[in-house]
Design a protein around this motif. Sequence first.
Motif, PDB file in Angstrom:
ATOM      1  N   LEU A 479       0.733  -1.178   0.030  1.00 32.96           N
ATOM      2  CA  LEU A 479      -0.136   0.023  -0.046  1.00 32.96           C
ATOM      3  C   LEU A 479       1.049   1.287   0.001  1.00 32.96           C
ATOM      4  CD1 LEU A 479      -2.882   0.519  -0.059  1.00 32.96           C
ATOM      5  CD2 LEU A 479      -2.932   0.863   2.190  1.00 32.96           C
ATOM      6  N   ARG A 480       1.911   1.102   0.746  1.00 32.57           N
ATOM      7  CA  ARG A 480       2.901   2.361   0.824  1.00 32.57           C
ATOM      8  C   ARG A 480       3.607   2.544  -0.603  1.00 32.57           C
ATOM      9  NH1 ARG A 480       4.504   1.162   5.835  1.00 32.57           N
ATOM     10  NH2 ARG A 480       6.458  -0.247   4.918  1.00 32.57           N
ATOM     11  N   PHE A 481       3.923   1.578  -1.360  1.00 37.22           N
ATOM     12  CA  PHE A 481       4.298   1.544  -2.596  1.00 37.22           C
ATOM     13  C   PHE A 481       3.523   2.115  -3.516  1.00 37.22           C
ATOM     14  CE2 PHE A 481       5.878  -0.592  -6.696  1.00 37.22           C
ATOM     15  CZ  PHE A 481       7.144   0.299  -6.614  1.00 37.22           C
ATOM     16  N   ARG A 482       2.030   1.793  -3.432  1.00 40.15           N
ATOM     17  CA  ARG A 482       1.088   2.144  -4.369  1.00 40.15           C
ATOM     18  C   ARG A 482       1.096   3.746  -3.958  1.00 40.15           C
ATOM     19  NH1 ARG A 482      -3.983  -0.939  -3.912  1.00 40.15           N
ATOM     20  NH2 ARG A 482      -4.521   0.012  -5.765  1.00 40.15           N
ATOM     21  N   GLY A 483       0.907   3.980  -2.922  1.00 39.96           N
ATOM     22  CA  GLY A 483       0.896   5.625  -2.416  1.00 39.96           C
ATOM     23  C   GLY A 483       1.985   6.121  -3.075  1.00 39.96           C
TER      24      GLY A 483
END
Lengths: 865, 66
Positions: A479-483
């Motif tokens: 999710l962090r990476f997607r953010g």
Amino acid sequence: MRKHKSLKNLDEDIRDHIERETDDNIDRGMSPEEARAAALRKFGNVTLVKEDTWRVWNPVWLEQLLQDLRYCARTLRRSPAFTVVVTLTLAVAIGMNTAAFSIVNAVLLKPLAYSNPDRWVWVANYNRQFRNELVSGPDFFDWQAQAQSFEGLAGYDYQDSTIATADGATEDRIGQISNEFWQLSGAQTIAGRLLRSGDEDALLLTAGFFERRFGSDPRVIGSTVTLEGRPVTIVGVLAPGFRFLLPMQQSFNDLREIEAYTPLDITPETEVRGGPTAVIQVAGKLKPGVALEQARAEIETIQSRVAKAHPEVYYGDFQVRVDSLQEKLVGSSRLGLIVLSAAAALVLLIACANVVSLLLARASARRREVAIRAAAGAGKGRVFRQFFAEGMLLAALGGAAGLLVAYGAMATILRLSWNAVPRIGEAVMDARVLAFTSAISLAVAIVFGFAPALLLWKTNLHCTLKDGARTFSASSTSLRFRGLLVAGELALAVVLLVGAGLLVKSFRLMSSHPPGLAPERVLVMTVVLSGPAYAGRPAQGAYMTEVLRRIESVPGVEAAGISNPFMQGVAKVEGMPAPSRRQPPQIVTFSMASAAYGKAIGMQLVKGRWTTDGEPTPVLVINRSFARRIFDSEDPLGKRIQVPGPLGEKEAYATVVGIVDDLKHSKLDAEPQPEVLVPYKQSPFLRAANVTVRVASDPLSVAPALRQLISEIDKSQPVYDVKTLEEALADSIAPRRFNLYLIGTLATVALLLAVIGVYGVIAYSVAQRTHEIGVRMALGATRSEVIGMVVRQGLGVALAGIGTGVAGAYLLTRMMESLLYQVKPTDPQTFAAVAIALALTALIASWGPALKAALIDPVIALRCE
Amino acid sequence: MEQGSLYPALHRLIKRGWITFDEGTSENNRRAKYYRLTAKGRKQLELETSRWDKLARAIAQILRPT
């Protein structure tokens, strides 16, 4: 697949093996059934053994790849929404890149359609004073006779001429070009022959003109038509697509294509220095191995010889220019096309970020599946190949759909903007374009394969399986990476939107016009008188007066006028010192205009009065630019300016009686030029006129009647280029409009994708945090607090992205400075507007998921897991 | 160990050129394949054996310190 000889008897070997073991077992005292079962048990899985042995000899990757692709096709079919979204996203992105590339390919990369295209050059004398590039007839013939660098030099020119046949007369653009050109260019004909030396009254048709004007009737070859009142013979038809592309400044009336060619009608005998000479342009073909600089040096030598031999002709202001013909033709379009390609590439990046973000979400959801497959014996490599297969399949789908999008986009672009960029008509989906599309699809496939593979590389089998459904901690990395991806995506979108915003603002400034102009209610058309009947000034004047009289009698016509710029030159003002060498003189446009022209086109009077159609003494009106640049602070009214007289007559002084406002009535993106308006009856030339008619209603409904009315005066004089002033103005900035439309479309797509990206990540995060949000609400968090939390998350990502984007745009937009008009590349208004608009969109995009989060029922959320 | 795993192993050895085979008949008149080492195979065997011996000696030294 080949079969190794050792494999030939494998089946038999195994059967023998088992039979022997069975026999041994029977010998040991087992019953036959028992013996066989025991032998099989001892041997193991027969099929697996066969497969394993077979694989020793045959590489398995291809087989596995097919297997993976089949498996992927199945999983993609199972999630049609995902597949459709990804395919559409990629189709748009790849399609736009393909379309942009096919334009770049046609305009910038493909060599010209002449033989040895790299040896074609454009030769000119650049006049520092007039800032234009042209060649006088005598210079051309000197070059042709003396220059050794060229295989040949061809002079050319073009004009709109009347072609009269038994069916009637039309006004078409005719190119005049030295007969040498046709040999040099390697042009082909589909009928008849090319023009050749010695041809005089001959006409060579383009394939399109042959079809449109003559219905592709082969009998016209060899027949005679009337061109500007003189008989010419049609000698042939060029192969379709062949055209001599004139490197010339695109301007208001240069957008028409050349329909037919005649020989250039000047000779060394007619072109004498000191007398009236023709002004032409020159293209040449270098001899093999001759460099541009060599050719330039040679022409310079010839020119300096000429200057010495003819001191009476002033050559001091000229500078020889030799440029590659292709560069001359498309050089001015390069920056626009590069910006366009860059914009398309940004859209592709944004689309990829979106899809990767989706893939990561899927990959986290599939963590368990992957773990189970790995646990069941699939090697890690094998599992990751699976992701690559999926990436390949998606990219292939997107690429194929992208080709369709590109095809549609190209058709639309060519229909709307055929004249915006030279050579754009040559854009086709050729092998090079297909290779480009395949290459970007492959790159996309690799990205798609890597992203989830990297995410899952560290997956700990044991943990994942033990963890069961609760994979929260692991997917928070994703999710962090997607953010991060979405922030990057927004940054790219900001760059694109700022670029588009600057173009929009330039376009608005360009097209803004004073109130009262109302170009949508003004009709413009052109008449050019031809033939011996109109050779004299009186016949021309009588015709023009009749045109005005007839149009003014039509009901609904508010005002009608004629005008035409007839000369550009230095304005001589009575009592003012002649311009010195040091201070270059102002170049002024002399136009003729009828009394009602100002009213018809919407020109405002600033001072003094309009001229009438019956002035007893020579008078004229000047525009504001003229007043400012030439008279500075002096009052121009009453001053006298020299106006050229008709051929053979002396120039005379005319008194300034009025000043009008500058009006951009021909080329929207040009600065207003000093202009003089002379009453049409006092104009030395009246061969051509732009007719301007202001009507009360829709001008196009009146157009046919007006056209009819004018052509009834004399059927041999056609009226052409009939359009509203609005259209004419829009056409004058066609290249800019082309850029604006394409980049605007790309920016819109980018915005849409970015919104989808933000929404996707926030919605996914809310879904992942259902349990957590449930706990928070159970512990007393209010709905508005939950909404705030989700929206803050969305805005955080958005603001980071927008900030980066603004900084990036600040650095990048200066590259497009020359595409802008009266707008700085760092226009704060545009930057602010884009940043605010994107922040708002991000807010709206996270609002939906936030509401959904607020509606979570803690009881259900907690019971769920 | 299942007997079947013999086959992939044999084929790997054939592929590397370490063994080869002749077809013939067995003593009770059945079809049979006789596998034998090639020169390359013998070399490989010596190499592997010496490696094994070294390892075994090392282990032995650790297990029975002098």
